[in-house]
Enzyme design. Structure first.
Site, PDB file in Angstrom:
ATOM      1  N   GLU A   1      43.803  37.432  50.920  1.00 43.74           N
ATOM      2  CA  GLU A   1      43.787  37.938  52.301  1.00 43.74           C
ATOM      3  C   GLU A   1      42.784  37.080  53.049  1.00 43.74           C
ATOM      4  OE1 GLU A   1      45.632  40.246  53.463  1.00 43.74           O
ATOM      5  OE2 GLU A   1      46.494  40.986  51.606  1.00 43.74           O
TER       6      GLU A   1
ATOM      7  N   CYS B   1      38.794  41.022  60.661  1.00 38.13           N
ATOM      8  CA  CYS B   1      39.821  39.985  60.533  1.00 38.13           C
ATOM      9  C   CYS B   1      40.992  40.266  61.472  1.00 38.13           C
ATOM     10  CB  CYS B   1      40.291  39.879  59.094  1.00 38.13           C
ATOM     11  SG  CYS B   1      40.817  41.467  58.434  1.00 38.13           S
TER      12      CYS B   1
ATOM     13  N   GLU C   1      39.154  29.737  63.611  1.00 36.75           N
ATOM     14  CA  GLU C   1      38.622  31.105  63.553  1.00 36.75           C
ATOM     15  C   GLU C   1      37.124  31.088  63.871  1.00 36.75           C
ATOM     16  OE1 GLU C   1      38.207  33.072  59.703  1.00 36.75           O
ATOM     17  OE2 GLU C   1      38.998  34.911  60.592  1.00 36.75           O
TER      18      GLU C   1
ATOM     19  N   LYS D   1      33.073  41.539  42.735  1.00 32.50           N
ATOM     20  CA  LYS D   1      31.885  40.916  43.340  1.00 32.50           C
ATOM     21  C   LYS D   1      31.919  41.136  44.840  1.00 32.50           C
ATOM     22  CE  LYS D   1      30.781  36.957  45.056  1.00 32.50           C
ATOM     23  NZ  LYS D   1      29.830  37.400  46.108  1.00 32.50           N
TER      24      LYS D   1
HETATM   25  P1  NDP Z   1      33.992  33.882  52.364  1.00 35.69           P
HETATM   26  O1  NDP Z   1      35.284  33.232  52.017  1.00 35.69           O
HETATM   27  O2  NDP Z   1      32.817  33.030  52.621  1.00 35.69           O
HETATM   28  O3  NDP Z   1      33.543  34.874  51.197  1.00 35.69           O
HETATM   29  C1  NDP Z   1      34.340  35.933  50.711  1.00 35.69           C
HETATM   30  C2  NDP Z   1      33.888  36.299  49.314  1.00 35.69           C
HETATM   31  O4  NDP Z   1      34.166  35.195  48.451  1.00 35.69           O
HETATM   32  C3  NDP Z   1      32.386  36.559  49.205  1.00 35.69           C
HETATM   33  O5  NDP Z   1      32.156  37.568  48.246  1.00 35.69           O
HETATM   34  C4  NDP Z   1      31.877  35.217  48.734  1.00 35.69           C
HETATM   35  O6  NDP Z   1      30.627  35.303  48.119  1.00 35.69           O
HETATM   36  C5  NDP Z   1      32.986  34.820  47.754  1.00 35.69           C
HETATM   37  N1  NDP Z   1      33.062  33.404  47.419  1.00 35.69           N
HETATM   38  C6  NDP Z   1      32.608  32.334  48.114  1.00 35.69           C
HETATM   39  N2  NDP Z   1      32.842  31.193  47.416  1.00 35.69           N
HETATM   40  C7  NDP Z   1      33.481  31.546  46.265  1.00 35.69           C
HETATM   41  C8  NDP Z   1      33.980  30.832  45.114  1.00 35.69           C
HETATM   42  N3  NDP Z   1      33.867  29.520  45.008  1.00 35.69           N
HETATM   43  N4  NDP Z   1      34.566  31.527  44.140  1.00 35.69           N
HETATM   44  C9  NDP Z   1      34.688  32.862  44.216  1.00 35.69           C
HETATM   45  N5  NDP Z   1      34.225  33.612  45.248  1.00 35.69           N
HETATM   46  C10 NDP Z   1      33.630  32.961  46.264  1.00 35.69           C
HETATM   47  O7  NDP Z   1      34.308  34.864  53.570  1.00 35.69           O
HETATM   48  P2  NDP Z   1      33.261  35.738  54.388  1.00 35.69           P
HETATM   49  O8  NDP Z   1      32.503  36.632  53.452  1.00 35.69           O
HETATM   50  O9  NDP Z   1      32.513  34.829  55.301  1.00 35.69           O
HETATM   51  O10 NDP Z   1      34.240  36.686  55.221  1.00 35.69           O
HETATM   52  C11 NDP Z   1      34.778  36.341  56.441  1.00 35.69           C
HETATM   53  C12 NDP Z   1      36.200  35.848  56.290  1.00 35.69           C
HETATM   54  O11 NDP Z   1      36.998  36.840  55.668  1.00 35.69           O
HETATM   55  C13 NDP Z   1      36.860  35.545  57.611  1.00 35.69           C
HETATM   56  O12 NDP Z   1      37.565  34.339  57.514  1.00 35.69           O
HETATM   57  C14 NDP Z   1      37.832  36.705  57.776  1.00 35.69           C
HETATM   58  O13 NDP Z   1      38.938  36.423  58.591  1.00 35.69           O
HETATM   59  C15 NDP Z   1      38.227  36.964  56.374  1.00 35.69           C
HETATM   60  N6  NDP Z   1      38.770  38.307  56.239  1.00 35.69           N
HETATM   61  C16 NDP Z   1      40.110  38.473  56.014  1.00 35.69           C
HETATM   62  C17 NDP Z   1      40.659  39.736  55.941  1.00 35.69           C
HETATM   63  C18 NDP Z   1      42.116  39.948  55.668  1.00 35.69           C
HETATM   64  O14 NDP Z   1      42.486  41.070  55.370  1.00 35.69           O
HETATM   65  N7  NDP Z   1      42.955  38.941  55.754  1.00 35.69           N
HETATM   66  C19 NDP Z   1      39.816  40.939  56.110  1.00 35.69           C
HETATM   67  C20 NDP Z   1      38.430  40.634  56.330  1.00 35.69           C
HETATM   68  C21 NDP Z   1      37.937  39.370  56.391  1.00 35.69           C
HETATM   69  P3  NDP Z   1      29.317  35.003  49.035  1.00 35.69           P
HETATM   70  O15 NDP Z   1      29.250  36.067  50.052  1.00 35.69           O
HETATM   71  O16 NDP Z   1      28.211  35.074  48.087  1.00 35.69           O
HETATM   72  O17 NDP Z   1      29.516  33.635  49.594  1.00 35.69           O
END
Ligand code: NDP
Length: 480
Positions: free
Chosen positions: A248, A282, A384, A173
């Site tokens: 991650e 990130c 963050e 997803k």
């Molecule tokens: P989110 O945690 O909001 O979302 C990440 C993914 O999880 C999206 O596809 C989201 O869907 C989905 N999601 C949200 N709620 C649920 C749930 N209850 N169950 C399953 N899946 C769910 O993060 P962001 O998309 O806002 O990304 C930014 C974040 O990602 C920052 O904190 C950043 O630091 C982190 N990040 C970490 C990296 C690493 O390598 N450590 C690399 C890149 C980013 P939807 O979009 O529909 O909400």
């Protein structure tokens, strides 16, 4: 208006509900396509397809799996321009960045794991004259791969490539905020001849489609990249089912600059590491710690460079700073700038929303922002922000620099600038970060394990670690 479709059982299909979510172009602040609003029924269809495909895919000779993945990588390269354009429109990032970094790295991810699996091996241990142990590693079944919006195709392929190479089937997803490149990717998988059901891409909201993946009892592995709060929720949901988890998560990365550094290199790279992709990587450094003897010189030079950065239409060749990803994200970032002022910080560059003229007049643009005068413990320096906002703080001693650097709940990455090799080694070992860059930033060798410490995540991806994650080990012990 373009309707994105799910990719289930080898076909592009509408969501069962027939419902779609608006997909915005952040540079224009306008809806430009529709994303399937999928739910548990769609995930169940995908699980059924993956279950049917698994026996055949997991027993497909490794070389054949590898060749199929390489075919997909070639198609990414062939379609680079179209994919980069789609990513720039979907995400607001400069087209130049999508073409030079995101899309080529997506292709590298696939190439890397397609060839790594050919060399993946297991261990054997002989116990004197008692027994010989050998370990086998088998694909597990169906992997759930959930990715974020900031590097849409790059982080998406980073998960699905090792899962597929190792012989698993995948339900993926992408973020509902940036679904377009994953959709185009599904068309490439069809063109490459990936057998049906091996990879299923289901679009939709995290709380609905994502939730259905993490709750599903037939999906025993979850690889997730996203925010720490979502990661906690996923861990709490998955733990009672004993799912294998790789998380991650977020970061608050320090960038330590010592007086003995190569000043120009530290300065130029720090501008990049603070503001690339509007600070929405990130691994961006968001807290710059500078040794006091060069603090004033550094702040002046840094602010001067930041003031010269131009914000523009992401599709223009010359644009280096584009839009942030959504209106709500823009508001969140601006609220942190307000908080920084309330906490006593001085905004020494940027700080405002930007209103461009023409096509982008309603887009979500924020000036690259630099804040000084804050202590390491305040919320601005602990939470963050994930946008074009960086703080700069002085330090007096090495111990103080390390203390400030390690003072947050996160531990994703750190950058260190010094020409003193002993200091570099000492500090690198003291920093609680999954990766420490010395005199460079964002240099990635895909063979190395990648992941965060503390609240930046659990599990390591990259290289053999990723292939191990997506396989189940079994030890066979034979008495001699
Ligand atoms: P989110 O945690 O909001 O979302 C990440 C993914 O999880 C999206 O596809 C989201 O869907 C989905 N999601 C949200 N709620 C649920 C749930 N209850 N169950 C399953 N899946 C769910 O993060 P962001 O998309 O806002 O990304 C930014 C974040 O990602 C920052 O904190 C950043 O630091 C982190 N990040 C970490 C990296 C690493 O390598 N450590 C690399 C890149 C980013 P939807 O979009 O529909 O909400």
């Amino acid at each position: 208006m373009k309707k994105i479709q799910n990719y289930i059982n080898g076909e592009l299909v509408a969501p069962q509900s027939g419902q779609y979510i608006d997909n915005f172009n952040p540079a224009e602040g306008k809806v430009y396509s529709l994303t399937p609003d999928s739910g548990s029924q769609d995930i169940q269809r995908a699980v059924n397809a993956a279950k049917t495909a698994f026996p055949s895919w997991s027993s497909t000779p490794v070389e054949m799996r590898s060749n199929l993945l390489l075919r997909i990588a070639v198609l990414i390269d062939k379609n680079l321009n179209q994919l980069a354009l789609a990513e720039s429109i979907d995400n607001g990032k400069p087209l130049s960045l999508a073409s030079s970094v995101d899309i080529p790295r997506a292709s590298s991810n696939i190439r890397f794991f397609a060839t790594a699996i050919l060399h993946f091996n297991t261990d054997a241990h002989k116990m004197d004259n008692v027994a010989i142990n050998y370990t086998t590693r088998e694909p597990i079944g169906i992997a759930g791969c959930i990715s974020p919006w900031n590097l849409p195709l790059y982080l998406f392929t980073w998960k699905i490539a090792p899962a597929l190479a190792a012989g698993n089937c995948v339900i993926a997803k992408p973020s509902e905020i940036t679904p377009m490149t994953a959709y185009l990717f599904s068309e490439l998988c069809i063109e490459a001849g990936l057998p049906k059901g091996v990879l299923n891409i289901v679009h939709g909201l995290g709380t609905k489609a994502g939730q259905a993946i993490i709750e599903h009892q037939d999906i025993p592995i979850i690889s997730f990249t996203g925010g720490t709060a979502t990661g906690k929720h996923i861990a709490a949901t998955a733990a009672p089912m004993f799912k294998k988890l790789s998380l991650e998560l977020g970061g608050k990365n320090p960038n330590l600059i010592f007086a003995d550094c190569d000043f120009d290199q530290a300065l130029n790279t720090s501008v990049m590491s603070s503001f690339s992709n509007q600070g929405q990587i990130c691994l961006c450094g968001s807290r710059i710690l500078v040794e006091r003897s060069i603090y004033d010189k550094f702040v002046t030079a840094f602010v001067d460079k930041v003031n010269k950065m131009t914000i523009g239409d992401p599709l223009e060749d010359t644009t280096k700073t584009g839009a942030v990803v959504s209106e709500s994200h823009m508001k969140k970032v601006l609220s942190y700038i307000k908080l920084a002022k309330e906490e006593g910080g001085q905004v020494v560059a940027g700080g405002q929303q930007v209103h461009l003229k023409g096509r982008c007049e309603n887009g979500y643009f924020i000036e690259p922002t630099v804040i000084t005068g804050l202590g390491h413990n305040c919320r601005t320096n602990q939470e963050e922000i994930f946008g074009p906002v960086v703080t700069i703080m002085p330090f007096d001693t090495q111990e103080e620099a390390v203390k400030y650097a390690n003072s947050t709940a996160y531990g994703l990455s750190a950058t260190l600038w010094t020409e003193n090799i002993t200091r570099a080694h000492n500090i690198a070992h003291q920093l609680k970060s999954g990766i420490v860059w010395v005199n460079c930033w964002l240099v990635r060798d895909l063979r190395t394990p990648f992941g965060g410490m503390k609240q930046s995540g659990v599990g390591r991806e990259g290289g053999n670690e990723a292939l191990r994650f997506f396989t189940e080990a079994k030890n066979v012990c034979i008495k001699l």
